[in-house]
Design a protein around this motif. Structure first.
Motif, PDB file in Angstrom:
ATOM      1  N   ILE A  21     -11.932   7.721 -16.639  1.00 46.59           N
ATOM      2  CA  ILE A  21     -10.914   7.772 -15.587  1.00 46.59           C
ATOM      3  C   ILE A  21     -11.281   6.826 -14.454  1.00 46.59           C
ATOM      4  CG2 ILE A  21      -9.957   9.222 -13.741  1.00 46.59           C
ATOM      5  CD1 ILE A  21      -9.794  11.484 -15.615  1.00 46.59           C
ATOM      6  N   ALA A  22     -10.341   5.984 -14.078  1.00 46.63           N
ATOM      7  CA  ALA A  22     -10.545   5.128 -12.902  1.00 46.63           C
ATOM      8  C   ALA A  22      -9.445   5.456 -11.913  1.00 46.63           C
ATOM      9  CB  ALA A  22     -10.503   3.659 -13.291  1.00 46.63           C
ATOM     10  N   LEU A  23      -9.832   5.731 -10.684  1.00 44.26           N
ATOM     11  CA  LEU A  23      -8.881   6.201  -9.694  1.00 44.26           C
ATOM     12  C   LEU A  23      -8.898   5.293  -8.480  1.00 44.26           C
ATOM     13  CD1 LEU A  23      -8.323   9.895  -8.844  1.00 44.26           C
ATOM     14  CD2 LEU A  23      -8.501   8.212  -7.018  1.00 44.26           C
ATOM     15  N   GLU A  24      -7.741   4.859  -8.077  1.00 36.68           N
ATOM     16  CA  GLU A  24      -7.635   4.000  -6.895  1.00 36.68           C
ATOM     17  C   GLU A  24      -6.737   4.681  -5.876  1.00 36.68           C
ATOM     18  OE1 GLU A  24      -5.371  -0.156  -5.622  1.00 36.68           O
ATOM     19  OE2 GLU A  24      -5.289   0.588  -7.680  1.00 36.68           O
ATOM     20  N   ARG A  25      -7.252   4.913  -4.697  1.00 38.73           N
ATOM     21  CA  ARG A  25      -6.402   5.472  -3.651  1.00 38.73           C
ATOM     22  C   ARG A  25      -5.424   4.378  -3.212  1.00 38.73           C
ATOM     23  NH1 ARG A  25      -8.297   7.799   2.277  1.00 38.73           N
ATOM     24  NH2 ARG A  25      -6.199   8.357   2.997  1.00 38.73           N
ATOM     25  N   THR A  26      -4.149   4.712  -3.145  1.00 43.04           N
ATOM     26  CA  THR A  26      -3.138   3.727  -2.771  1.00 43.04           C
ATOM     27  C   THR A  26      -2.803   3.895  -1.290  1.00 43.04           C
ATOM     28  OG1 THR A  26      -2.168   4.429  -4.868  1.00 43.04           O
ATOM     29  CG2 THR A  26      -1.052   2.686  -3.678  1.00 43.04           C
ATOM     30  N   ALA A  27      -2.922   2.822  -0.539  1.00 44.09           N
ATOM     31  CA  ALA A  27      -2.480   2.887   0.863  1.00 44.09           C
ATOM     32  C   ALA A  27      -0.966   2.753   0.861  1.00 44.09           C
ATOM     33  CB  ALA A  27      -3.114   1.764   1.668  1.00 44.09           C
ATOM     34  N   MET A  28      -0.311   3.778   1.393  1.00 46.62           N
ATOM     35  CA  MET A  28       1.142   3.836   1.291  1.00 46.62           C
ATOM     36  C   MET A  28       1.800   3.538   2.630  1.00 46.62           C
ATOM     37  SD  MET A  28       1.902   5.202  -1.848  1.00 46.62           S
ATOM     38  CE  MET A  28       3.199   6.436  -1.680  1.00 46.62           C
ATOM     39  N   VAL A  29       3.056   3.177   2.550  1.00 47.61           N
ATOM     40  CA  VAL A  29       3.822   2.836   3.756  1.00 47.61           C
ATOM     41  C   VAL A  29       3.840   3.999   4.756  1.00 47.61           C
ATOM     42  CG1 VAL A  29       6.038   3.516   2.731  1.00 47.61           C
ATOM     43  CG2 VAL A  29       6.016   1.853   4.571  1.00 47.61           C
ATOM     44  N   ASP A  30       3.796   5.215   4.241  1.00 49.90           N
ATOM     45  CA  ASP A  30       3.892   6.372   5.132  1.00 49.90           C
ATOM     46  C   ASP A  30       2.527   6.932   5.501  1.00 49.90           C
ATOM     47  OD1 ASP A  30       3.180   7.366   2.682  1.00 49.90           O
ATOM     48  OD2 ASP A  30       4.420   9.176   2.838  1.00 49.90           O
ATOM     49  N   SER A  31       1.463   6.230   5.086  1.00 45.50           N
ATOM     50  CA  SER A  31       0.087   6.646   5.372  1.00 45.50           C
ATOM     51  C   SER A  31      -0.215   8.045   4.851  1.00 45.50           C
ATOM     52  CB  SER A  31      -0.203   6.583   6.877  1.00 45.50           C
ATOM     53  OG  SER A  31       0.081   5.311   7.381  1.00 45.50           O
ATOM     54  N   HIS A  32       0.548   8.494   3.877  1.00 46.21           N
ATOM     55  CA  HIS A  32       0.186   9.712   3.170  1.00 46.21           C
ATOM     56  C   HIS A  32      -0.586   9.310   1.918  1.00 46.21           C
ATOM     57  CE1 HIS A  32       2.595  11.841   6.000  1.00 46.21           C
ATOM     58  NE2 HIS A  32       2.670  12.958   5.302  1.00 46.21           N
ATOM     59  N   ASN A  33      -0.984  10.303   1.167  1.00 48.58           N
ATOM     60  CA  ASN A  33      -1.916  10.029   0.080  1.00 48.58           C
ATOM     61  C   ASN A  33      -1.241   9.918  -1.270  1.00 48.58           C
ATOM     62  OD1 ASN A  33      -4.209  10.073   1.692  1.00 48.58           O
ATOM     63  ND2 ASN A  33      -4.154  12.328   1.703  1.00 48.58           N
ATOM     64  N   ALA A  34      -1.677   8.915  -2.013  1.00 49.22           N
ATOM     65  CA  ALA A  34      -1.300   8.814  -3.407  1.00 49.22           C
ATOM     66  C   ALA A  34      -2.367   7.985  -4.104  1.00 49.22           C
ATOM     67  CB  ALA A  34       0.066   8.163  -3.567  1.00 49.22           C
ATOM     68  N   ALA A  35      -2.352   8.064  -5.427  1.00 53.15           N
ATOM     69  CA  ALA A  35      -3.370   7.326  -6.180  1.00 53.15           C
ATOM     70  C   ALA A  35      -2.752   6.727  -7.433  1.00 53.15           C
ATOM     71  CB  ALA A  35      -4.507   8.260  -6.566  1.00 53.15           C
ATOM     72  N   ARG A  36      -3.382   5.655  -7.886  1.00 50.02           N
ATOM     73  CA  ARG A  36      -3.124   5.138  -9.227  1.00 50.02           C
ATOM     74  C   ARG A  36      -4.321   5.522 -10.089  1.00 50.02           C
ATOM     75  NH1 ARG A  36       0.945   1.160  -9.834  1.00 50.02           N
ATOM     76  NH2 ARG A  36       1.891   0.648  -7.808  1.00 50.02           N
ATOM     77  N   ILE A  37      -4.054   5.992 -11.262  1.00 48.93           N
ATOM     78  CA  ILE A  37      -5.139   6.470 -12.120  1.00 48.93           C
ATOM     79  C   ILE A  37      -4.976   5.885 -13.522  1.00 48.93           C
ATOM     80  CG2 ILE A  37      -6.362   8.501 -12.992  1.00 48.93           C
ATOM     81  CD1 ILE A  37      -5.071  10.175 -10.843  1.00 48.93           C
ATOM     82  N   THR A  38      -6.035   5.311 -14.040  1.00 43.29           N
ATOM     83  CA  THR A  38      -5.977   4.849 -15.425  1.00 43.29           C
ATOM     84  C   THR A  38      -6.879   5.729 -16.282  1.00 43.29           C
ATOM     85  OG1 THR A  38      -7.730   3.256 -14.993  1.00 43.29           O
ATOM     86  CG2 THR A  38      -5.481   2.455 -14.833  1.00 43.29           C
ATOM     87  N   PHE A  39      -6.415   5.946 -17.475  1.00 48.02           N
ATOM     88  CA  PHE A  39      -7.137   6.793 -18.438  1.00 48.02           C
ATOM     89  C   PHE A  39      -7.473   5.925 -19.643  1.00 48.02           C
ATOM     90  CE2 PHE A  39      -6.048  10.993 -16.638  1.00 48.02           C
ATOM     91  CZ  PHE A  39      -5.069  10.608 -15.749  1.00 48.02           C
ATOM     92  N   GLU A  40      -8.768   5.811 -19.913  1.00 47.62           N
ATOM     93  CA  GLU A  40      -9.170   5.023 -21.078  1.00 47.62           C
ATOM     94  C   GLU A  40     -10.013   5.901 -21.986  1.00 47.62           C
ATOM     95  OE1 GLU A  40     -11.017   1.339 -20.041  1.00 47.62           O
ATOM     96  OE2 GLU A  40     -11.415   0.879 -22.155  1.00 47.62           O
ATOM     97  N   ASN A  41      -9.424   6.292 -23.104  1.00 45.30           N
ATOM     98  CA  ASN A  41     -10.123   7.159 -24.054  1.00 45.30           C
ATOM     99  C   ASN A  41     -10.749   8.379 -23.377  1.00 45.30           C
ATOM    100  OD1 ASN A  41      -9.596   5.680 -26.409  1.00 45.30           O
ATOM    101  ND2 ASN A  41     -11.165   4.186 -25.801  1.00 45.30           N
ATOM    102  N   VAL A  42      -9.975   9.022 -22.549  1.00 47.74           N
ATOM    103  CA  VAL A  42     -10.472  10.211 -21.859  1.00 47.74           C
ATOM    104  C   VAL A  42     -10.366  11.402 -22.812  1.00 47.74           C
ATOM    105  CG1 VAL A  42     -10.128  11.779 -19.928  1.00 47.74           C
ATOM    106  CG2 VAL A  42      -9.836   9.311 -19.609  1.00 47.74           C
ATOM    107  N   GLU A  43     -11.509  12.043 -23.104  1.00 48.59           N
ATOM    108  CA  GLU A  43     -11.503  13.142 -24.076  1.00 48.59           C
ATOM    109  C   GLU A  43     -11.301  14.477 -23.379  1.00 48.59           C
ATOM    110  OE1 GLU A  43     -14.206  13.064 -27.191  1.00 48.59           O
ATOM    111  OE2 GLU A  43     -14.192  10.862 -27.377  1.00 48.59           O
TER     112      GLU A  43
END
Lengths: 394, 378, 394, 378
Positions: free
Chosen positions: B194-216
């Motif tokens: 799992i790779a997780l990137e916190r996304t800086a958003m226009v509203d300064s609230h929280n969101a993330a982009r997450i990639t899953f590579e062969n996550v068991e």
């Protein structure tokens, strides 16, 4: 071949030979604009080359007289130059409030000495100007401004505060509305005056906007000494100059809605959203909104073209620019709402490289000022009601 | 049931408003934003939320919660909308709890209890493309031994970077667009792959982009039924939509209130600008839109609590309507504030930014109008 | 089973047993409405049966006291009756301005004698009423009305002209605003008075509308003699009665936008236009407009429901009916624009049998009056601005 | 070319306005309507139109016409829009002439000359369903001997009941929806197998429904190329759309002018209603819409005359925009006239009715916005 056809073919050839390929792309960031001024910075070598070549032809201000550094072109020639530049997506070599705002007022109201002093420096990008109109309590009601100019021999001493001064922190000179007489009605006793921003007593403070940028300043004058000869037009009649200039500004701002040549919005949306089997944007609701918008945008482009032709033919109503300013800015806001909806989740990012530091949402937020600056939409509609429709009490 | 808050709900509103207005006015949000706070919300306040019974609002009493419903969740969301208080209430208290209520007895007992205690944060990972299209989920869940292997990428995962547990929609069968074949998984965000990137958003609230590579993940991590996750997901998304719609009502009402106040203070042309009839009519129109929206949102939340078959249509109406009303409210708010509305120093811009995010969140007005048309067979 | 549940089940059973099948269909023409009155005509036998059965239960006015011919139901019971009627699409047995407008004012302001005289006849459909409010120079500005009532012993002599009097040519009695005192401010000196349309000096003239129909009249009074005892409420304070009644009227008109139970507009459109392979209306643009409309319509239905509940709970703002009247009528106009667009070419026919004598376009044109009658949208917005938002000078 | 009328066009406008305003003010239309006139228009005035060169405006000089273009046709249509004068100018002078210009030398010489002389009236029969969808044409043209046999039904045939010649689109090949396979036919309305019903329309203008049952036509009656009629039809429809858009500009402008006049006359609350700022702003907005529309329509007509490849997109813009602007103009016109606007005695309602018909005529705003999107590939 007619003279105009000849001019078109010469122009095309010259542009082809002289406009660097890098200058034939839509601007993508603030850096791409060259503003000139004492501290002018070129963001790239092609930007410098392009500016200097155009300056040397007088084509930073193609329709100004040659004696002031202009190109000396007539209306038809200017239109052709614009068309040929648009055809290769050539950028403007120089953007400045000296060209778009002060210049027309100087040409109409300036003394010979004022024209000689200022116009060539504007044309050559040597002096960058800013506009000192609004004040904290004089926004839509501009004429209630209170910055005062007190007579002191051959000079005025100017004290007061301006707000929404675009790029005041980068500007070399300011054209400014000040109150030279407070005894009469509010539209009287205002003078239009020019002075150096390096004068003692001038200070600026950028205003942070919702877009996270600071294109505007608060500007403070504390006993700034300005020679009386720097008044443009008649003392106490500066409102006439201001009105004349505002019409130019409005006509310019109204053009923001025009973008006929650009990539269709629906295709931009499809980049994010995709298309269905028939090649239609895969969001039928949004597609409908985009198509309706593009109808309006294309119609506005026609109206802008017609406004120029009417003006040339001497048939334009002087207040028509207010109608166009209203319509163009409201459309531009709508365009950016659509762009945000088209970008969806991706258009919400504010700082990543992927999002070019949030270029899309920042541009969207910036457009919200379009219907405020240069006269609010409400003021524009009031002007149309009063001056064009002659409605009572408007 | 009358379309009003009952006495208990009114008390809940007053208590939420008291706490949020007092402790987390909009200056609280501004501070977090300016400090680029690592969590993006106040853990202290979340603890208080849990003590006040808000984190476990939707958790059944058997698991230590208050056992309340969608209307009550909307009550809290509306107050959050007024001050834009950053809080995991939506991601954990609404979406997380609603999803986990569809889990096994063991899952419920483990996770719901912790949420009610304020000890567990969750995030729902659904969206993959630029727009909310849950049926288009393409993320792969391939069977692997007793469990599954996850591959794909998620975006707009609200509060993803602070979550202790991810709830992930993936496709265990079928192709994007199909109703069947979706499965929900409970995934540890620290799992390998799992790779997780916190996304800086226009509203300064929280969101993330997450990639899953062969996550068991093991078979135990399945939430609900394999391949049949869509029904559970629908109900989770619907309560979430109702909650976001309620947030937009609070936001709209707050912007409108501030704007009306400004109309009564600001002078131009020797008059209060609120004396200008053109602005009066626009304000009166906006008032009506907000009241109409308020009713539609409350109705949808009540129908969810009733388990009514008309709830999905009512939610589509509520989310679509709340989106257009909030958009109008913030646009009129900024315009009527004139230049001041454009400054970062004024709070109005925050509402405009948040409204934009709320529009996209769990489907925008276009998406939900389209859903309504589908539900009505045209 | 609770009392209310019992009431619901009894009501359902009674309706099932007593509502003729013909009375369980949406009304399709003016004929389907039964208005009562001295010259009442039933358009069919089931219409008569249904009316008489409902009248005998007091359910033409279910929430009025039994002593006046009503059903004596409380708010919850009335709501249940409405719901059960809606569930089988039962028609209203009697439509009348006596029920929807005058009744509430009589109940609040009437003397015992006035109530005893008028309410039972309204409930039983014996007397048909019309409303005399607007005048040629008193439309939105209703309080500037000039019809005068001059004192003559125990009577008034009424002279003047009313306009937009709905069905005055069919009405038996009129409730009317007249000026009993012209010396003070325009809102003072108005009285609310009731009289027989058969009185000497009353005449009516139907107004042909753009829909080709004439639901309204000009109504003339030439020295009409009316006993002073026919004033409802206090002499010279008729404006209070009028305002009270207008609120009821607005609440009723706002309900025109509600149609939750009807066939979805998108399906009506598909009848004319067809559907694509996925079953979606084969006009994506129109489909989007319909869906947006249906969002608003469904939301309005919730707001109407909430308004009733707020009123019951004593939490309603008295001016809220103006907001609802505005919104409901604007939505209803939009609905009919969509119906016209959905019908396309077929909806343009005006006289053929195929088009039911142009039912669709005539209904469309009729809706254009919705935002004028009972207070224009502009007046409604002004009331909201003033009384709810407390904006200055509104 | 400047986006203005040139001197000749201005003279043409003045002469059209002079005649129409003088002889055919809106009371002329009212008279015809009230009398339920059999023709629905004045044959006398059509004769005058021919003498003034209007009937043959688009007819090449070689056939006795004025050889003018789309802009000039728009100039006349705009004036017709101001008084709603019933006239075969659209059906014959614009659509008929444009279609026949695509015919053989013999067809042109026979028919165009007659039209220029005012001696022939035509009607174009396209629409079959509820909405304008020319490609969906289903009417059958089966080969039969040397000629064709026509079967099907047409609706909304403008001036169909007074036409001497019908121009009929039928499908000689392919299936509805396909570009290829359309053929245009010249058909005698008195031919065997034709049944014609005059339709009473909401705007009291003329249209007909026509059914064709085994109507036999010779090979000579084909206009243009067999199976390839779509290109000619497109160009005919486009000039027709531009002409109707110009009519809507005239109509909008006239309604607006009457409304502004009323705003300056009618008093309520002790003020002229034009003093109310809310109405001022709406009037100013409408003014702007009309001016923007005027420019878009003139541009489209100029591009048609230029034979520009961008003309179809410009026509889509013009017709879509003119439709929405006219709708707004008549709605605001009626509303601002208050109760008086609802009466048959006032003329405002006539404009509302005509605007509705013009919307549907040759494709409504939705159709043309959709066309624009298609042309722009999205």
């Amino acid at each position: 071949m007619s003279d105009l056809e000849q001019f078109r073919s010469d122009t095309r050839a010259w542009l082809e030979a002289n406009c660097p390929p890098e200058m034939r792309k839509p601007m993508s960031s603030d850096e791409d604009t060259f503003w000139g001024g004492r501290n002018a910075k070129y963001s790239s070598e092609p930007q410098r080359v392009w500016f200097e070549r155009m300056r040397d032809k007088g084509w930073t201000v193609p329709h100004w007289p040659k004696e002031y550094g202009g190109g000396g072109l007539d209306g038809e020639q200017t239109k052709i130059l614009r068309q040929e530049m648009a055809a290769i997506s050539a950028r403007l070599p120089l953007v400045s409030f000296g060209i778009s705002m002060l210049g027309p007022a100087l040409l109409k109201y300036g003394t010979d000495a004022q024209k000689q002093e200022h116009l060539p420096k504007i044309a050559a990008g040597l002096i960058r100007w800013c506009q000192g109109y609004s004040e904290p309590n004089a926004g839509s009601d501009l004429a209630s401004l209170q910055t005062r100019a007190e007579s002191d021999g051959d000079d005025y001493l100017i004290t007061g505060q301006k707000i929404w001064t675009s790029y005041a922190n980068y500007a070399d000179w300011i054209f400014c509305l000040v109150r030279t007489d407070a005894s009469g009605k509010k539209h009287d006793g205002i003078s239009f005056i020019l002075f150096d921003m390096a004068s003692k007593g001038v200070s600026t403070k950028p205003i942070l906007l919702i877009s996270g940028k600071s294109p505007f300043c608060e500007t403070f004058f504390d006993n700034v000494r300005v020679p009386k000869s720097h008044v443009l037009g008649t003392v106490d009649r500066g409102w006439d100059v201001a009105k004349y200039l505002l019409q130019h500004e409005r006509a310019m701002i109204s053009g923001m809605g025009e973008r006929g040549a650009g990539r269709p919005l629906g295709q931009i949306a499809a980049d994010s959203i995709g298309a269905d089997a028939q090649g239609r944007l895969d969001d039928a609701m949004l597609r409908g909104q985009i198509a309706s918008f593009e109808v309006d945008e294309a119609a506005l482009a026609c109206a802008a073209e017609r406004a120029v032709d009417l003006a040339k033919a001497g048939q334009a109503h002087p207040a028509f620019s207010s109608a166009m300013k209203y319509y163009g800015t409201e459309l531009n806001k709508r365009r950016h709402e659509i762009l945000m909806s088209s970008g969806g989740i991706d258009a919400l990012e504010w700082e990543s490289q992927r999002s070019h530091e949030g270029a899309r949402p920042r541009a969207w937020l910036r457009t919200k000022a379009n219907s405020i600056e240069g006269g609010t939409s409400e003021v524009m509609l009031g002007i149309v009601a009063k001056r064009i429709l002659d409605l009572p009490g408007a | 049931m009358p379309l009003l808050l009952n006495e208990e709900q009114t008390m809940l509103r007053d208590s939420a408003r008291g706490f949020i207005g007092d402790k987390a006015p909009i200056s609280h949000f501004r501070q977090l934003r300016d400090a680029k706070d690592a969590a993006g919300f106040s853990h202290d306040y979340w603890r208080t939320f849990s003590e006040m019974g808000f984190s476990g609002l939707l958790v059944p009493e058997a698991f230590g919660g208050s056992g309340l419903g969608a209307v009550e969740a909307g009550v809290v969301m509306e107050e959050i909308g007024r001050t834009l208080m950053p809080s995991p209430f939506l991601s954990t208290g609404v979406l997380g709890v609603s999803a986990l209520k569809g889990g096994s007895a063991a899952q419920k007992s483990e996770y719901l209890t912790k949420i009610a205690n304020g000890a567990l944060l969750t995030a729902l990972a659904i969206d993959e493309g630029a727009k909310h299209r849950p049926l288009q989920t393409a993320m792969k869940a391939a069977r692997s031994g007793n469990g599954f292997k996850l591959n794909g990428a998620k975006a707009f995962v609200i509060d993803g970077h602070t979550a202790d547990l991810l709830i992930v929609a993936a496709r265990s069968a079928g192709t994007p667009g199909e109703r069947d074949g979706l499965t929900l998984f409970l995934v540890d965000p620290k799992a390998k792959g799992i790779a997780l990137e916190r996304t800086a958003m226009v509203d300064s609230h929280n969101a993330a982009r997450i990639t899953f590579e062969n996550v068991e993940v093991t078979a135990d991590s399945v939430l609900g039924d394999v391949d049949q996750g869509n029904a559970l997901l629908d109900s989770v998304l619907n309560i979430g939509r109702g909650a976001v719609a309620a947030e937009m009502v609070g936001l709209s009402d707050e912007v409108f209130g501030r704007t009306v106040t400004y109309l009564k203070e600001r002078k131009q042309f020797g008059k209060l600008i609120g004396e200008f009839q053109a602005l009066q009519h626009r304000a009166a129109h906006l008032y009506t839109e907000i009241e109409v929206t308020r009713a539609a949102v409350l109705k949808a939340l009540q129908l969810i609590d009733d388990g009514a078959p008309t709830a999905p249509a009512a939610i589509a109406v509520a989310k679509a309507k709340a989106g257009t009303t909030a958009t109008l409210a913030v646009q009129e708010g900024v315009q009527m504030h004139g230049g001041m509305g454009m400054t970062d120093q004024f709070d109005i811009g925050f509402f405009m930014k948040r409204a934009r995010v709320c529009q996209e969140l769990l489907g925008d007005s276009n998406y939900h109008a389209d859903q309504l048309a589908r539900l009505k067979n045209y």
